[in-house]
Design an enzyme around this catalytic site. Structure first.
Site, PDB file in Angstrom:
ATOM      1  N   LYS A 122       0.826  -1.217   0.000  1.00 44.24           N
ATOM      2  CA  LYS A 122       0.000   0.000   0.000  1.00 44.24           C
ATOM      3  C   LYS A 122       0.862   1.269   0.000  1.00 44.24           C
ATOM      4  CE  LYS A 122      -3.840   1.861   2.784  1.00 44.24           C
ATOM      5  NZ  LYS A 122      -4.548   1.705   4.061  1.00 44.24           N
ATOM      6  N   ALA A 152       2.902  -7.824   5.026  1.00 45.06           N
ATOM      7  CA  ALA A 152       2.271  -6.497   5.212  1.00 45.06           C
ATOM      8  C   ALA A 152       1.603  -6.403   6.572  1.00 45.06           C
ATOM      9  CB  ALA A 152       1.251  -6.241   4.112  1.00 45.06           C
ATOM     10  N   ASN A 208       4.774  -0.649  17.596  1.00 38.84           N
ATOM     11  CA  ASN A 208       4.047  -0.610  18.871  1.00 38.84           C
ATOM     12  C   ASN A 208       3.652   0.800  19.296  1.00 38.84           C
ATOM     13  OD1 ASN A 208       3.700  -3.252  20.242  1.00 38.84           O
ATOM     14  ND2 ASN A 208       5.870  -3.426  19.718  1.00 38.84           N
ATOM     15  N   THR A 235       5.192 -12.497  14.747  1.00 35.90           N
ATOM     16  CA  THR A 235       6.186 -11.952  15.680  1.00 35.90           C
ATOM     17  C   THR A 235       6.203 -12.707  17.009  1.00 35.90           C
ATOM     18  OG1 THR A 235       6.631  -9.993  17.040  1.00 35.90           O
ATOM     19  CG2 THR A 235       4.373 -10.265  16.315  1.00 35.90           C
ATOM     20  N   ASP A 236       7.335 -12.660  17.683  1.00 36.49           N
ATOM     21  CA  ASP A 236       7.415 -13.270  19.020  1.00 36.49           C
ATOM     22  C   ASP A 236       6.568 -12.510  20.042  1.00 36.49           C
ATOM     23  OD1 ASP A 236       8.999 -10.973  19.212  1.00 36.49           O
ATOM     24  OD2 ASP A 236      10.794 -12.004  19.942  1.00 36.49           O
ATOM     25  N   TYR A 286      -0.757  -3.524  18.738  1.00 38.90           N
ATOM     26  CA  TYR A 286      -0.008  -4.170  17.645  1.00 38.90           C
ATOM     27  C   TYR A 286       0.056  -5.679  17.854  1.00 38.90           C
ATOM     28  CZ  TYR A 286       4.045  -6.187  15.322  1.00 38.90           C
ATOM     29  OH  TYR A 286       4.863  -7.031  14.607  1.00 38.90           O
ATOM     30  N   ARG A 292      15.778  -7.387  24.017  1.00 38.33           N
ATOM     31  CA  ARG A 292      15.254  -7.870  22.741  1.00 38.33           C
ATOM     32  C   ARG A 292      16.236  -8.904  22.188  1.00 38.33           C
ATOM     33  NH1 ARG A 292      11.558  -5.950  24.853  1.00 38.33           N
ATOM     34  NH2 ARG A 292      10.016  -4.451  24.070  1.00 38.33           N
ATOM     35  N   ASP A 336       8.896   6.247  29.295  1.00 38.72           N
ATOM     36  CA  ASP A 336       8.793   4.839  28.898  1.00 38.72           C
ATOM     37  C   ASP A 336       7.537   4.603  28.057  1.00 38.72           C
ATOM     38  OD1 ASP A 336       9.483   2.207  28.681  1.00 38.72           O
ATOM     39  OD2 ASP A 336       9.437   1.778  30.833  1.00 38.72           O
TER      40      ASP A 336
HETATM   41  P1  NAD Z   1       7.286  -2.229   8.076  1.00 42.34           P
HETATM   42  O1  NAD Z   1       6.361  -1.342   8.828  1.00 42.34           O
HETATM   43  O2  NAD Z   1       8.686  -1.765   7.818  1.00 42.34           O
HETATM   44  O3  NAD Z   1       6.657  -2.603   6.664  1.00 42.34           O
HETATM   45  C1  NAD Z   1       5.297  -2.898   6.503  1.00 42.34           C
HETATM   46  C2  NAD Z   1       4.981  -2.819   5.021  1.00 42.34           C
HETATM   47  O4  NAD Z   1       3.605  -3.179   4.847  1.00 42.34           O
HETATM   48  C3  NAD Z   1       5.143  -1.413   4.424  1.00 42.34           C
HETATM   49  O5  NAD Z   1       5.789  -1.481   3.185  1.00 42.34           O
HETATM   50  C4  NAD Z   1       3.713  -0.920   4.268  1.00 42.34           C
HETATM   51  O6  NAD Z   1       3.564   0.015   3.202  1.00 42.34           O
HETATM   52  C5  NAD Z   1       2.993  -2.229   4.003  1.00 42.34           C
HETATM   53  N1  NAD Z   1       1.553  -2.153   4.342  1.00 42.34           N
HETATM   54  C6  NAD Z   1       1.012  -1.676   5.497  1.00 42.34           C
HETATM   55  N2  NAD Z   1      -0.326  -1.760   5.437  1.00 42.34           N
HETATM   56  C7  NAD Z   1      -0.623  -2.326   4.248  1.00 42.34           C
HETATM   57  C8  NAD Z   1      -1.842  -2.687   3.613  1.00 42.34           C
HETATM   58  N3  NAD Z   1      -3.031  -2.481   4.202  1.00 42.34           N
HETATM   59  N4  NAD Z   1      -1.799  -3.243   2.388  1.00 42.34           N
HETATM   60  C9  NAD Z   1      -0.594  -3.453   1.786  1.00 42.34           C
HETATM   61  N5  NAD Z   1       0.569  -3.119   2.317  1.00 42.34           N
HETATM   62  C10 NAD Z   1       0.565  -2.569   3.542  1.00 42.34           C
HETATM   63  O7  NAD Z   1       7.268  -3.592   8.871  1.00 42.34           O
HETATM   64  P2  NAD Z   1       8.429  -4.665   9.091  1.00 42.34           P
HETATM   65  O8  NAD Z   1       9.194  -4.317  10.312  1.00 42.34           O
HETATM   66  O9  NAD Z   1       9.125  -4.900   7.825  1.00 42.34           O
HETATM   67  O10 NAD Z   1       7.545  -5.956   9.447  1.00 42.34           O
HETATM   68  C11 NAD Z   1       7.064  -6.795   8.411  1.00 42.34           C
HETATM   69  C12 NAD Z   1       6.345  -7.977   9.021  1.00 42.34           C
HETATM   70  O11 NAD Z   1       7.216  -8.694   9.876  1.00 42.34           O
HETATM   71  C13 NAD Z   1       5.143  -7.585   9.896  1.00 42.34           C
HETATM   72  O12 NAD Z   1       4.124  -8.529   9.672  1.00 42.34           O
HETATM   73  C14 NAD Z   1       5.677  -7.676  11.311  1.00 42.34           C
HETATM   74  O13 NAD Z   1       4.639  -7.982  12.210  1.00 42.34           O
HETATM   75  C15 NAD Z   1       6.643  -8.825  11.173  1.00 42.34           C
HETATM   76  N6  NAD Z   1       7.765  -8.845  12.114  1.00 42.34           N
HETATM   77  C16 NAD Z   1       8.566  -7.746  12.264  1.00 42.34           C
HETATM   78  C17 NAD Z   1       9.678  -7.811  13.108  1.00 42.34           C
HETATM   79  C18 NAD Z   1      10.626  -6.627  13.262  1.00 42.34           C
HETATM   80  O14 NAD Z   1      11.570  -6.713  14.024  1.00 42.34           O
HETATM   81  N7  NAD Z   1      10.454  -5.520  12.550  1.00 42.34           N
HETATM   82  C19 NAD Z   1       9.955  -8.995  13.800  1.00 42.34           C
HETATM   83  C20 NAD Z   1       9.082 -10.094  13.640  1.00 42.34           C
HETATM   84  C21 NAD Z   1       8.015 -10.015  12.789  1.00 42.34           C
HETATM   85  O1  DAU Z   2       9.884  -8.689  18.579  1.00 42.87           O
HETATM   86  C1  DAU Z   2       9.511  -8.426  17.270  1.00 42.87           C
HETATM   87  C2  DAU Z   2       8.983  -7.021  17.155  1.00 42.87           C
HETATM   88  O2  DAU Z   2      10.112  -6.149  17.191  1.00 42.87           O
HETATM   89  C3  DAU Z   2       8.166  -6.791  15.886  1.00 42.87           C
HETATM   90  O3  DAU Z   2       7.004  -7.563  15.955  1.00 42.87           O
HETATM   91  C4  DAU Z   2       7.800  -5.312  15.716  1.00 42.87           C
HETATM   92  O4  DAU Z   2       7.166  -5.118  14.457  1.00 42.87           O
HETATM   93  C5  DAU Z   2       9.062  -4.491  15.779  1.00 42.87           C
HETATM   94  O5  DAU Z   2       8.749  -3.109  15.698  1.00 42.87           O
HETATM   95  C6  DAU Z   2       9.827  -4.787  17.063  1.00 42.87           C
HETATM   96  O6  DAU Z   2       9.067  -4.316  18.209  1.00 42.87           O
HETATM   97  P1  DAU Z   2       9.762  -3.550  19.437  1.00 42.87           P
HETATM   98  O7  DAU Z   2       8.733  -2.758  20.106  1.00 42.87           O
HETATM   99  O8  DAU Z   2      10.600  -4.485  20.215  1.00 42.87           O
HETATM  100  O9  DAU Z   2      10.782  -2.624  18.563  1.00 42.87           O
HETATM  101  P2  DAU Z   2      11.207  -1.084  18.679  1.00 42.87           P
HETATM  102  O10 DAU Z   2      12.273  -0.879  17.642  1.00 42.87           O
HETATM  103  O11 DAU Z   2      10.050  -0.165  18.663  1.00 42.87           O
HETATM  104  O12 DAU Z   2      11.869  -1.003  20.121  1.00 42.87           O
HETATM  105  C7  DAU Z   2      12.898  -1.900  20.520  1.00 42.87           C
HETATM  106  C8  DAU Z   2      13.169  -1.640  22.003  1.00 42.87           C
HETATM  107  O13 DAU Z   2      13.764  -0.346  22.148  1.00 42.87           O
HETATM  108  C9  DAU Z   2      11.928  -1.600  22.859  1.00 42.87           C
HETATM  109  O14 DAU Z   2      12.245  -2.132  24.133  1.00 42.87           O
HETATM  110  C10 DAU Z   2      11.596  -0.108  22.978  1.00 42.87           C
HETATM  111  C11 DAU Z   2      12.969   0.521  22.989  1.00 42.87           C
HETATM  112  N1  DAU Z   2      13.117   1.878  22.415  1.00 42.87           N
HETATM  113  C12 DAU Z   2      12.553   2.132  21.202  1.00 42.87           C
HETATM  114  C13 DAU Z   2      12.717   3.372  20.606  1.00 42.87           C
HETATM  115  C14 DAU Z   2      12.103   3.689  19.267  1.00 42.87           C
HETATM  116  C15 DAU Z   2      13.893   2.821  23.081  1.00 42.87           C
HETATM  117  O15 DAU Z   2      14.428   2.576  24.164  1.00 42.87           O
HETATM  118  N2  DAU Z   2      14.084   4.024  22.486  1.00 42.87           N
HETATM  119  C16 DAU Z   2      13.529   4.359  21.280  1.00 42.87           C
HETATM  120  O16 DAU Z   2      13.754   5.479  20.790  1.00 42.87           O
END
Ligand code: NAD
Ligand code: DAU
Length: 337
Positions: free
Chosen positions: A35, A84, A89, A126-127, A153, A217, A275
């Protein structure tokens, strides 16, 4: 004939890393359905072979569009790989609404099309669906840990997992699920922890730690997530869930310390900020099933080296992240973070 993969969210962080990885390591043809929300970026697909990768801009909750794309997946190894999602969070705490639409209705729309056309489906989760652990809990998350999500989320991701499981059991959907820990690597949005601190430091701003920074993490490089997903697509058992993790537990304070060190700054050169409400304390993955059943192992064992590569990527690709930086920081400033 090479397989076709419909990769949803392929212009986001992990989805785009998967598209790059799959293009390099397989002969698959890839249709990206994205999207292009604030988190999606066309530039994340730059440099990929145009005869193999096609971007379709659209919503996974658009049943007509999804139906047309899924109907074209007629090869025996064709599959949908569903990344997608609304993924952040902090955003889910300020406005849960798009999380329900995309993560629940979007996933429902995809699995309905997949069952109608009998297409193999892999659901990326996700975990966080398992809630959190105490810092000294000897047990890590396994495939049998009860679901206990904390945020809008993670609860919508948990709901999407349950939908997929129900479609497997009730309708015979040919699906697998993977629940991965925190990813790092190139092309991650600057709202997320590691890119936020790296780009802050590039701009001469001190890193921001939520609370005391003791939250843990379990970090995995996005390429290792991709290799695990390919292993599950090829060899995973239908109906099964696989946890993906690379034994990468670190506290947020330790991660900030490593990033500061790479920038030649003292380990305490950061600010504590407000926090996150309901902030999960610790995630940790036991990936024994994936390793023993499918023979998967991660390639990135040196977190410091992986962070150094990631810092180099953000230094070399300022055009990619700069447009989002000011708006992202303004939003954090409004919430005292
Ligand atoms: P991201 O936010 O970087 O990317 C999400 C993508 O989905 C974007 O390109 C966005 O444009 C697209 N999108 C959002 N809504 C949409 C819709 N309605 N239709 C089509 N496309 C849409 O996310 P990410 O960090 O790459 O995470 C990707 C997947 O992996 C997610 O399902 C997330 O839950 C999972 N995941 C993420 C992590 C992490 O550490 N980031 C860890 C474990 C699992
Ligand atoms: O565990 C998998 C998940 O990891 C995925 O499902 C999510 O999509 C992904 O966003 C990620 O979630 P977290 O909430 O763990 O990630 P985030 O990068 O937002 O934050 C990582 C940790 O760092 C969390 O404990 C919050 C903290 N944090 C985050 C930000 C943005 C900070 O301390 N300072 C910050 O500025």
């Amino acid at each position: 004939m090479p397989r076709t993969l419909l990769v949803t969210g392929g212009a986001g962080f992990i989805g785009s890393n998967f598209v790059h990885y799959a293009t390099e390591h397989t002969d698959a043809r890839i249709i990206v359905l994205d999207k292009l929300t604030y988190a999606g970026n066309r530039a994340s697909l730059a440099g990929l072979p145009e005869d193999r990768v096609t971007l379709v801009e659209g919503d996974i909750a658009d049943a007509d569009l999804v139906g047309r794309l899924v109907a074209d997946l007629t090869g025996p190894d064709d599959a949908i790989v569903h990344y997608a999602a609304e993924s952040h969070n902090d955003n889910s705490l300020s406005d849960p609404s798009p999380f329900l639409t995309t993560n629940l209705i979007g996933t429902y729309t995809l699995i309905e099309a997949a069952r109608r056309h009998d297409v193999r489906f892999h659901h990326i989760s996700t975990d966080e669906v398992y809630g959190d652990l105490e810092l000294d809990d000897p047990q890590r998350f396994t495939e049998s840990t009860p679901y206990n999500p904390s945020s809008p989320y993670s609860s919508t991701k948990a709901g999407s997992d349950l939908l997929v499981r129900a479609w497997v059991r009730s309708f015979g959907l040919r699906a697998t699920i993977s629940n991965c820990s925190n990813n790092y690597g190139p092309r991650q949005h600057v709202e997320k922890f590691i890119p936020r601190q790296i780009t802050n430091l590039i701009d001469g701003i001190r890193p921001r730690l939520y609370g005391a920074g003791q939250n843990v993490r379990d970090w995995i490089h996005a390429d290792d997530h991709s290799s695990a997903v390919l292993a599950i697509l090829d060899r995973g058992r239908i109906g099964e869930t696989y946890l993906i993790g690379a034994d990468g537990e670190k506290s947020n304070k330790e991660v900030v310390g490593l990033i500061l060190e790479a920038f030649g700054r003292p380990a305490d050169d950061f600010d504590h900020v407000t926090d996150r409400p309901g902030h999960d304390l610790r995630y940790a993955i036991d990936s024994t099933k994936l390793r023993t059943e499918l023979g998967w192992t991660p390639s990135f064992s040196d977190f410091e080296a992986g962070i150094a590569d990631t810092i180099a990527w953000y230094r070399d690709n300022e055009d990619w992240w700069r447009p989002q930086k000011a708006e992202t920081e303004a939003k954090y400033a409004r919430s005292g973070q």
